[in-house]
Design a protein around this motif. Structure first.
Motif, mmCIF file in Angstrom:
data_model
loop_
_atom_site.group_PDB
_atom_site.id
_atom_site.type_symbol
_atom_site.label_atom_id
_atom_site.label_comp_id
_atom_site.label_asym_id
_atom_site.label_seq_id
_atom_site.Cartn_x
_atom_site.Cartn_y
_atom_site.Cartn_z
ATOM 1 N N MET A 87 4.192 7.316 4.691
ATOM 2 C CA MET A 87 3.103 7.665 3.787
ATOM 3 C C MET A 87 3.294 7.030 2.405
ATOM 4 O O MET A 87 2.320 6.658 1.754
ATOM 5 C CB MET A 87 2.987 9.181 3.662
ATOM 6 N N MET A 88 4.535 6.895 1.945
ATOM 7 C CA MET A 88 4.752 6.254 0.651
ATOM 8 C C MET A 88 4.411 4.769 0.711
ATOM 9 O O MET A 88 3.788 4.222 -0.209
ATOM 10 C CB MET A 88 6.201 6.457 0.203
ATOM 11 N N MET A 89 4.811 4.114 1.789
ATOM 12 C CA MET A 89 4.492 2.698 1.917
ATOM 13 C C MET A 89 2.999 2.499 2.140
ATOM 14 O O MET A 89 2.409 1.515 1.684
ATOM 15 C CB MET A 89 5.308 2.074 3.046
ATOM 16 N N PHE A 90 2.360 3.441 2.818
ATOM 17 C CA PHE A 90 0.912 3.383 2.982
ATOM 18 C C PHE A 90 0.224 3.520 1.621
ATOM 19 O O PHE A 90 -0.735 2.809 1.307
ATOM 20 C CB PHE A 90 0.441 4.494 3.920
ATOM 21 N N GLY A 91 0.728 4.438 0.787
ATOM 22 C CA GLY A 91 0.186 4.581 -0.560
ATOM 23 C C GLY A 91 0.340 3.314 -1.377
ATOM 24 O O GLY A 91 -0.550 2.939 -2.151
ATOM 25 N N GLN A 92 1.465 2.626 -1.188
ATOM 26 C CA GLN A 92 1.687 1.357 -1.879
ATOM 27 C C GLN A 92 0.615 0.330 -1.501
ATOM 28 O O GLN A 92 0.047 -0.359 -2.356
ATOM 29 C CB GLN A 92 3.075 0.842 -1.507
ATOM 30 N N THR A 93 0.317 0.221 -0.215
ATOM 31 C CA THR A 93 -0.693 -0.752 0.208
ATOM 32 C C THR A 93 -2.068 -0.373 -0.327
ATOM 33 O O THR A 93 -2.881 -1.259 -0.627
ATOM 34 C CB THR A 93 -0.749 -0.864 1.745
ATOM 35 N N ARG A 94 -2.366 0.932 -0.458
ATOM 36 C CA ARG A 94 -3.641 1.361 -1.019
ATOM 37 C C ARG A 94 -3.796 0.885 -2.468
ATOM 38 O O ARG A 94 -4.870 0.432 -2.871
ATOM 39 C CB ARG A 94 -3.745 2.884 -0.970
ATOM 40 N N PRO A 134 -4.371 -11.391 -6.137
ATOM 41 C CA PRO A 134 -5.052 -12.306 -5.218
ATOM 42 C C PRO A 134 -5.620 -11.561 -4.012
ATOM 43 O O PRO A 134 -4.952 -10.726 -3.409
ATOM 44 C CB PRO A 134 -3.942 -13.271 -4.789
ATOM 45 N N ALA A 135 -6.859 -11.862 -3.662
ATOM 46 C CA ALA A 135 -7.472 -11.236 -2.499
ATOM 47 C C ALA A 135 -6.670 -11.534 -1.238
ATOM 48 O O ALA A 135 -6.611 -10.714 -0.321
ATOM 49 C CB ALA A 135 -8.909 -11.725 -2.348
ATOM 50 N N ARG A 136 -6.052 -12.719 -1.180
ATOM 51 C CA ARG A 136 -5.260 -13.086 -0.001
ATOM 52 C C ARG A 136 -4.082 -12.149 0.199
ATOM 53 O O ARG A 136 -3.614 -11.949 1.314
ATOM 54 C CB ARG A 136 -4.747 -14.526 -0.134
ATOM 55 N N LEU A 137 -3.587 -11.571 -0.918
ATOM 56 C CA LEU A 137 -2.450 -10.660 -0.817
ATOM 57 C C LEU A 137 -2.800 -9.429 0.002
ATOM 58 O O LEU A 137 -1.948 -8.842 0.675
ATOM 59 C CB LEU A 137 -1.991 -10.237 -2.221
ATOM 60 N N PRO A 184 -6.469 -10.180 11.580
ATOM 61 C CA PRO A 184 -7.644 -10.328 12.447
ATOM 62 C C PRO A 184 -7.632 -9.424 13.672
ATOM 63 O O PRO A 184 -8.695 -9.057 14.177
ATOM 64 C CB PRO A 184 -7.580 -11.811 12.860
ATOM 65 N N LYS A 185 -6.456 -9.031 14.126
ATOM 66 C CA LYS A 185 -6.370 -8.184 15.319
ATOM 67 C C LYS A 185 -6.212 -6.714 14.966
ATOM 68 O O LYS A 185 -6.926 -5.850 15.490
ATOM 69 C CB LYS A 185 -5.204 -8.643 16.201
ATOM 70 N N PHE A 186 -5.275 -6.412 14.068
ATOM 71 C CA PHE A 186 -4.947 -5.013 13.783
ATOM 72 C C PHE A 186 -5.806 -4.409 12.681
ATOM 73 O O PHE A 186 -5.791 -3.186 12.483
ATOM 74 C CB PHE A 186 -3.471 -4.889 13.412
ATOM 75 N N ARG A 187 -6.540 -5.264 11.923
ATOM 76 C CA ARG A 187 -7.414 -4.796 10.855
ATOM 77 C C ARG A 187 -6.650 -4.013 9.791
ATOM 78 O O ARG A 187 -7.120 -2.998 9.262
ATOM 79 C CB ARG A 187 -8.566 -3.925 11.405
ATOM 80 N N THR A 188 -5.459 -4.446 9.481
ATOM 81 C CA THR A 188 -4.639 -3.822 8.444
ATOM 82 C C THR A 188 -4.253 -4.886 7.417
ATOM 83 O O THR A 188 -4.205 -6.080 7.738
ATOM 84 C CB THR A 188 -3.349 -3.216 9.032
ATOM 85 N N PRO A 189 -3.955 -4.489 6.166
ATOM 86 C CA PRO A 189 -3.526 -5.453 5.143
ATOM 87 C C PRO A 189 -2.076 -5.882 5.391
ATOM 88 O O PRO A 189 -1.147 -5.427 4.723
ATOM 89 C CB PRO A 189 -3.693 -4.672 3.836
ATOM 90 N N HIS A 190 -1.879 -6.771 6.334
ATOM 91 C CA HIS A 190 -0.539 -7.074 6.836
ATOM 92 C C HIS A 190 0.331 -7.809 5.816
ATOM 93 O O HIS A 190 1.539 -7.598 5.766
ATOM 94 C CB HIS A 190 -0.631 -7.894 8.125
#
Length: 539
Positions: free
Chosen positions: A377-384, A396-399, A404-410
């Motif tokens: 959950m902490m790492m998920f909060g970081q990506t948010r 950067p938007a690329r960051l 394309p497959k998992f639909r997550t900000p990999h």
């Protein structure tokens, strides 16, 4: 002007494509949500750290930290009810005090979440190592901590190689491999899009509460009054010093044990009668958690004592330092019982000392089962936070590109995982918690400022929840956050301005010229650099 870029609340809501939320939560459900979110990491992994800083006086530290968290939570709730979007304190600050301070808050939240995940991973690693020791599988010392590495680094930078440091070099390790592994696994789970279900999370909450309840039931009957003396070996503490000890120093560290209340505040839009139920849920959950913490700490202190360990010449030893690791190893090698402050799995150690070894291992198992979800959950909060800052053009938007497959900000997930793994590999849990707290306290202070400013600049806006006595509660939150920040050890206090300086360089060299607000693209429409997937929040 530097402070002139403010993103209106209307633009923020439009950017997030806010949908109406069904109001179904009552005070009881909010209280359970808060208890589940708060209880966990801190009490399992920071009890010994607090004892080394304050001795039995850490009981007062839990009360101080809980109070500061409560007043900050009440401020947080008003803004969360008005702007229920991703980005947390970063988003609120953007709407009130402008882009520059919002950037600094977002930058501090990165420090909070990533380093916080590292701290939890190290705490998990310590319990896993102890659990495996109990079944005869021993992780080599060189791979279960970085005490030897830190001792060599200190000597290389001019520290006197005293007996404690030499002991740490001999028996300590060079990296915390289990912590790195759990972060790698969590990173992989976040990339492929696996999340916890509500049912699994509820089971983990019950496991944590059951473990702590069992600990309390077994330790309270064997309390000894003598173990509470001296109650304040290092006094109340002085925020103007850099020692990081005393009641306030311990409170600054164990503030980490209370973070998680935002699960309650961000649910304001889904709460029936939020003006009544949100403060009930917040205060009740924090009161229950504080009571749990006080009972657990009292059981640990009363059962085996909690006086700090000192150096050979009677000097103060910082928890998590190489010197302390060496001193603790020397005490155990001399045949004495391992002090509470030396244990890397304090609650398990207490139960073993009072002849409940099986229950001790079950408590350790509970920590091993429950703590990885906190890392997630902490790492998920970081990506948010990264995602929202990228959506605003500040990164950067690329960051924050979408797989394309998992639909997550990999991309950002992997970057976060690498940074968290490096920190967890070489730093002790107490230092990581202190560094994380530095960012958290700054963010909470900005939220308290924002709620007062917004009352003046936009008094007519609908507030599903209003902070009670805001001009008393908010200043108390600000004073409390500043006081706890100043009570952190010197290195932890320096981390925030150092990290902030790096952030300011990035802002003025990159982010300011690409900001959507600065370019007149508040809702991201027509921005050729923004991926379509980033125009709406992650699910």
């Amino acid at each position: 002007m530097i402070f002139g870029r403010v993103k209106s609340l209307d633009a923020i809501l439009a950017t997030a494509e806010k949908k109406g939320l069904h109001r179904s939560l009552g005070a009881f459900q909010l209280t359970l949500l808060g208890v589940g979110a708060v209880i966990g990491t801190g009490i399992f992994v920071l009890t010994s750290e607090a004892a080394q800083k304050a001795g039995p006086g850490m009981l007062l530290s839990f009360i101080v930290a809980g109070f500061v968290c409560a007043v900050a939570a009440l401020c947080y709730s008003e803004l969360a009810s008005m702007v229920p979007v991703s980005g947390s304190a970063y988003t609120y600050t953007y709407a009130v005090t402008g882009e520059l301070l919002a950037w600094m808050v977002g930058w501090a939240l990165i420090l909070e979440y990533a380093v916080g995940a590292s701290a939890v991973a190290v705490g998990w690693s310590n319990h896993l190592a102890g659990l495996l020791d109990g079944i005869g599988f021993h992780i080599p010392n060189g791979l279960r901590n970085a005490d030897a590495l830190m001792a060599h680094v200190q000597v290389a930078f001019g520290a006197t190689p005293n007996a404690d440091l030499q002991t740490a070099m001999t028996v300590g390790g060079f990296m915390n491999l289990p912590a790195v592994i759990v972060i790698a696994l969590v990173t992989w789970l976040l990339v492929v899009g696996t999340t916890e279900s509500a049912r699994v999370n509820a089971v983990l909450v019950l496991i944590k509460i059951a473990a702590l309840t069992a600990f309390i039931a077994l330790t309270i009957p064997v309390l000894k009054a003598d173990n509470f003396h001296p109650f304040l070996p290092y006094g109340v503490g002085n925020p103007l010093s850099s020692s990081g000890v005393g009641v306030l120093g311990a409170a600054a560290s164990i503030f980490f044990a209370y973070v998680g209340f935002d699960a309650v505040s961000t649910a304001a839009e889904e709460t029936k009668n939020p003006q009544r139920n949100v403060p009930i849920g917040l205060i009740a959950s924090l009161a229950i958690c504080t009571l749990f913490y006080l009972l657990v700490a009292s059981g640990a202190i009363g059962a085996i004592g909690a006086n700090p360990v000192t150096s050979a010449d009677g000097g103060v030893l910082a928890p998590g330092s190489a010197e302390m690791a060496g001193r603790c190893a020397a005490i155990v090698a001399g045949g004495a019982m391992e002090p509470l402050v030396c244990s890397k799995e304090a609650l398990v150690h207490v139960l073993q000392v009072i002849n409940w070894p099986i229950m001790g291992r079950l408590v350790g198992l509970a920590a091993v089962l429950a703590l990885p979800s906190v890392v997630l959950m902490m790492m998920f909060g970081q990506t948010r936070v990264f995602f929202t800052m990228a959506r605003d053009g500040l990164l950067p938007a690329r960051l924050a590109s979408i797989h394309p497959k998992f639909r997550t900000p990999h991309v950002v997930t992997v970057v976060t995982g690498i940074a968290a793994a490096v920190a967890a590999a070489v730093l002790p849990v107490g230092k990581l918690a202190d560094y994380s707290n530095a960012g958290t306290l700054f963010a909470f202070m900005m939220v308290a400022i924002s709620v007062m400013v917004l009352r003046k600049t936009d008094p007519a806006r609908k507030r599903p929840f209003r902070t009670p006595a805001v001009y008393i509660v908010a200043p108390l939150a600000i004073i409390g956050c500043i006081g706890l920040y100043l009570s952190l050890p010197l290195t932890a206090k320096l981390v925030l301005p150092g990290w902030g300086a790096i952030g300011l360089m990035i802002y003025f060299l990159y982010s300011r010229s690409r900001s959507h607000v600065g370019r007149g693209l508040d809702d991201n429409s027509g921005d050729p650099d923004m991926q379509p997937e980033l125009a709406k929040p992650l699910d």
